[in-house]
Scaffold this motif. Structure first.
Motif, PDB file in Angstrom:
ATOM      1  N   GLN A  85      -6.031  46.024 -34.309  1.00 57.69           N
ATOM      2  CA  GLN A  85      -5.805  46.504 -32.947  1.00 57.69           C
ATOM      3  C   GLN A  85      -7.113  46.875 -32.257  1.00 57.69           C
ATOM      4  N   SER A  86      -8.058  47.420 -33.026  1.00 63.36           N
ATOM      5  CA  SER A  86      -9.346  47.776 -32.421  1.00 63.36           C
ATOM      6  C   SER A  86     -10.099  46.542 -31.964  1.00 63.36           C
ATOM      7  N   PHE A  87      -9.940  45.438 -32.677  1.00 67.33           N
ATOM      8  CA  PHE A  87     -10.584  44.187 -32.254  1.00 67.33           C
ATOM      9  C   PHE A  87      -9.949  43.653 -30.977  1.00 67.33           C
ATOM     10  N   GLU A  88      -8.718  44.106 -30.698  1.00 68.94           N
ATOM     11  CA  GLU A  88      -8.062  43.725 -29.452  1.00 68.94           C
ATOM     12  C   GLU A  88      -8.407  44.690 -28.325  1.00 68.94           C
ATOM     13  N   GLY A  89      -9.285  45.650 -28.615  1.00 65.59           N
ATOM     14  CA  GLY A  89      -9.714  46.612 -27.593  1.00 65.59           C
ATOM     15  C   GLY A  89      -8.790  47.804 -27.454  1.00 65.59           C
ATOM     16  N   LEU A  90      -7.922  48.038 -28.444  1.00 64.09           N
ATOM     17  CA  LEU A  90      -6.977  49.152 -28.377  1.00 64.09           C
ATOM     18  C   LEU A  90      -7.474  50.318 -29.217  1.00 64.09           C
ATOM     19  N   LEU A  91      -7.315  51.539 -28.692  1.00 58.51           N
ATOM     20  CA  LEU A  91      -7.570  52.736 -29.485  1.00 58.51           C
ATOM     21  C   LEU A  91      -6.369  52.922 -30.403  1.00 58.51           C
ATOM     22  N   SER A  92      -6.610  52.896 -31.716  1.00 53.47           N
ATOM     23  CA  SER A  92      -5.491  52.953 -32.647  1.00 53.47           C
ATOM     24  C   SER A  92      -5.850  53.804 -33.856  1.00 53.47           C
ATOM     25  N   GLY A  93      -4.818  54.273 -34.533  1.00 51.99           N
ATOM     26  CA  GLY A  93      -4.979  55.136 -35.688  1.00 51.99           C
ATOM     27  C   GLY A  93      -3.882  56.180 -35.685  1.00 51.99           C
ATOM     28  N   LYS A  94      -3.990  57.150 -36.572  1.00 48.36           N
ATOM     29  CA  LYS A  94      -2.997  58.214 -36.665  1.00 48.36           C
ATOM     30  C   LYS A  94      -3.534  59.497 -36.054  1.00 48.36           C
ATOM     31  N   LEU A  95      -2.654  60.206 -35.376  1.00 51.17           N
ATOM     32  CA  LEU A  95      -2.941  61.546 -34.868  1.00 51.17           C
ATOM     33  C   LEU A  95      -1.944  62.481 -35.524  1.00 51.17           C
ATOM     34  N   LYS A  96      -2.456  63.430 -36.317  1.00 55.33           N
ATOM     35  CA  LYS A  96      -1.593  64.341 -37.075  1.00 55.33           C
ATOM     36  C   LYS A  96      -1.707  65.750 -36.509  1.00 55.33           C
ATOM     37  N   ASP A 143      -5.035  66.890 -38.003  1.00 52.13           N
ATOM     38  CA  ASP A 143      -6.191  66.916 -37.095  1.00 52.13           C
ATOM     39  C   ASP A 143      -6.215  68.214 -36.297  1.00 52.13           C
ATOM     40  N   PHE A 144      -5.041  68.619 -35.804  1.00 50.93           N
ATOM     41  CA  PHE A 144      -4.924  69.810 -34.966  1.00 50.93           C
ATOM     42  C   PHE A 144      -3.653  70.567 -35.321  1.00 50.93           C
ATOM     43  N   SER A 145      -3.636  71.840 -34.935  1.00 48.09           N
ATOM     44  CA  SER A 145      -2.402  72.623 -34.987  1.00 48.09           C
ATOM     45  C   SER A 145      -2.242  73.363 -33.667  1.00 48.09           C
ATOM     46  N   VAL A 281     -11.856  58.943 -34.567  1.00 46.86           N
ATOM     47  CA  VAL A 281     -12.027  58.491 -33.184  1.00 46.86           C
ATOM     48  C   VAL A 281     -10.818  58.887 -32.344  1.00 46.86           C
ATOM     49  N   VAL A 282      -9.617  58.782 -32.931  1.00 46.70           N
ATOM     50  CA  VAL A 282      -8.386  59.128 -32.218  1.00 46.70           C
ATOM     51  C   VAL A 282      -8.342  60.624 -31.909  1.00 46.70           C
ATOM     52  N   ALA A 283      -8.673  61.455 -32.903  1.00 48.83           N
ATOM     53  CA  ALA A 283      -8.656  62.905 -32.698  1.00 48.83           C
ATOM     54  C   ALA A 283      -9.668  63.323 -31.638  1.00 48.83           C
ATOM     55  N   THR A 284     -10.836  62.719 -31.655  1.00 48.79           N
ATOM     56  CA  THR A 284     -11.864  63.024 -30.660  1.00 48.79           C
ATOM     57  C   THR A 284     -11.385  62.661 -29.261  1.00 48.79           C
ATOM     58  N   ALA A 285     -10.751  61.501 -29.145  1.00 46.93           N
ATOM     59  CA  ALA A 285     -10.247  61.059 -27.844  1.00 46.93           C
ATOM     60  C   ALA A 285      -9.150  61.991 -27.342  1.00 46.93           C
ATOM     61  N   PHE A 286      -8.299  62.467 -28.246  1.00 48.35           N
ATOM     62  CA  PHE A 286      -7.232  63.383 -27.832  1.00 48.35           C
ATOM     63  C   PHE A 286      -7.805  64.711 -27.358  1.00 48.35           C
TER      64      PHE A 286
END
Length: 308
Positions: A85-96, A143-145, A281-286
């Protein structure tokens, strides 16, 4: 051996839930379908993965090892998908994220636009009590609470999102006579409904009663905010509750705020994370999304609390 990725996924759900029935509910499958897949996986090994003693399911030593190895395999498969998905230019991964139970009225509004902008992100959000939220931070599982009572034993960063105001609530037909000058004496003999041990709301209530020199009359303890509201509306007792949890009931005239001079109790909902956390990267973006948009989100969805 011909076990499948799906069988490993189902097996992990059974182990985590310690129950075939609960795993089936979590996976939106029938119990027989889960049992068949579990049996097909077991047939690949001469060593048992689980044992049932009485009605309790136990995992063998080999079963625990398979559980951990299957987790690694699933993480690697997820990573393949995220990389694609990242190669398709999408931000992807898990956010917990782990959320103190009353925070379920808060967190969705801070997630909505972020997830809409990044549909390839997988959200894992555990709504639980304060003790388990702190445990998830201690074990570095999230990642966060989202908390309203700041944990003292952990070294945390925080981003304050909005006020958490707690008022005394009763049934609409409550016969308590109050004025704007009603003071703490209103609690004398008042039957109170408490949340369970480990609840942030309970901690705030206890702190208030201790500071005010009030010995509360506890009629019952309940394990969810929804259960407390239903008991209050039914006239079984009174409770100090977050205004956020009572929005619809106040609007529909199903619950009543009883004014007390020393109330509301005031805390704040905070997004917290460990200082030592290596953010994805996902947590930082959030986090950047929160910092940029939190005032706008508050104005759009929570400014109504200022009327109380």
């Amino acid at each position: 051996m011909h076990y499948t990725f799906n069988q490993l996924r189902i097996y992990r759900a059974v182990v985590e839930n310690k129950s075939v029935t609960k795993a089936a509910e979590e996976l939106h499958m029938t119990q027989p379908a889960v049992s068949v897949q579990l049996r097909n996986l077991q047939d690949q090994f001469a060593i048992p993965l689980t044992e049932v003693i009485g009605r309790q399911l136990y995992v063998t030593e080999f079963g625990r090892e398979l559980y951990h190895m299957a987790g690694i395999i699933m993480q690697q498969v997820d990573e393949i998908n995220y990389r694609a998905q990242s190669f398709e230019g999408l931000l992807s991964g898990k956010l917990k994220i782990s959320v103190a139970s009353t925070g379920k009225y808060v967190m969705p509004y801070y997630l909505k636009d972020f997830l809409k902008a990044h549909p390839a992100i997988d959200l894992i959000m555990d709504v639980t009590n304060k003790s388990k939220v702190i445990e998830s931070l201690e074990d570095n599982e999230v990642d966060f609470s989202l908390v309203s009572v700041m944990p003292q034993a952990l070294d945390l960063h925080q981003e304050v999102l909005l006020p958490n105001k707690l008022y005394l609530a009763g049934a609409v037909d409550s016969n308590i006579k109050t004025t704007r000058r009603t003071n703490k004496s209103v609690f004398d003999g008042l039957p109170l409904i408490f949340r369970e041990e480990g609840s942030g709301t309970r901690v705030l209530m206890q702190q208030y009663f201790q500071k005010a020199g009030i010995v509360p009359k506890v009629r019952m303890e309940l394990t969810s905010n929804e259960a407390v509201k239903q008991a209050v509306m039914a006239g079984l007792g009174y409770s100090i509750q977050s205004i956020l949890s009572m929005k619809n009931e106040l609007k529909n005239g199903e619950i009543r705020i009883i004014p007390v001079k020393e109330l509301p109790l005031l805390e704040h909902w905070r997004l917290v994370w460990r200082r030592s956390k290596k953010m994805s990267v996902v947590a930082t973006a959030f986090l950047e999304h929160i910092q940029k948009n939190k005032q706008k989100i508050y104005a759009a969805h929570f400014s109504w609390i200022e009327r109380y």
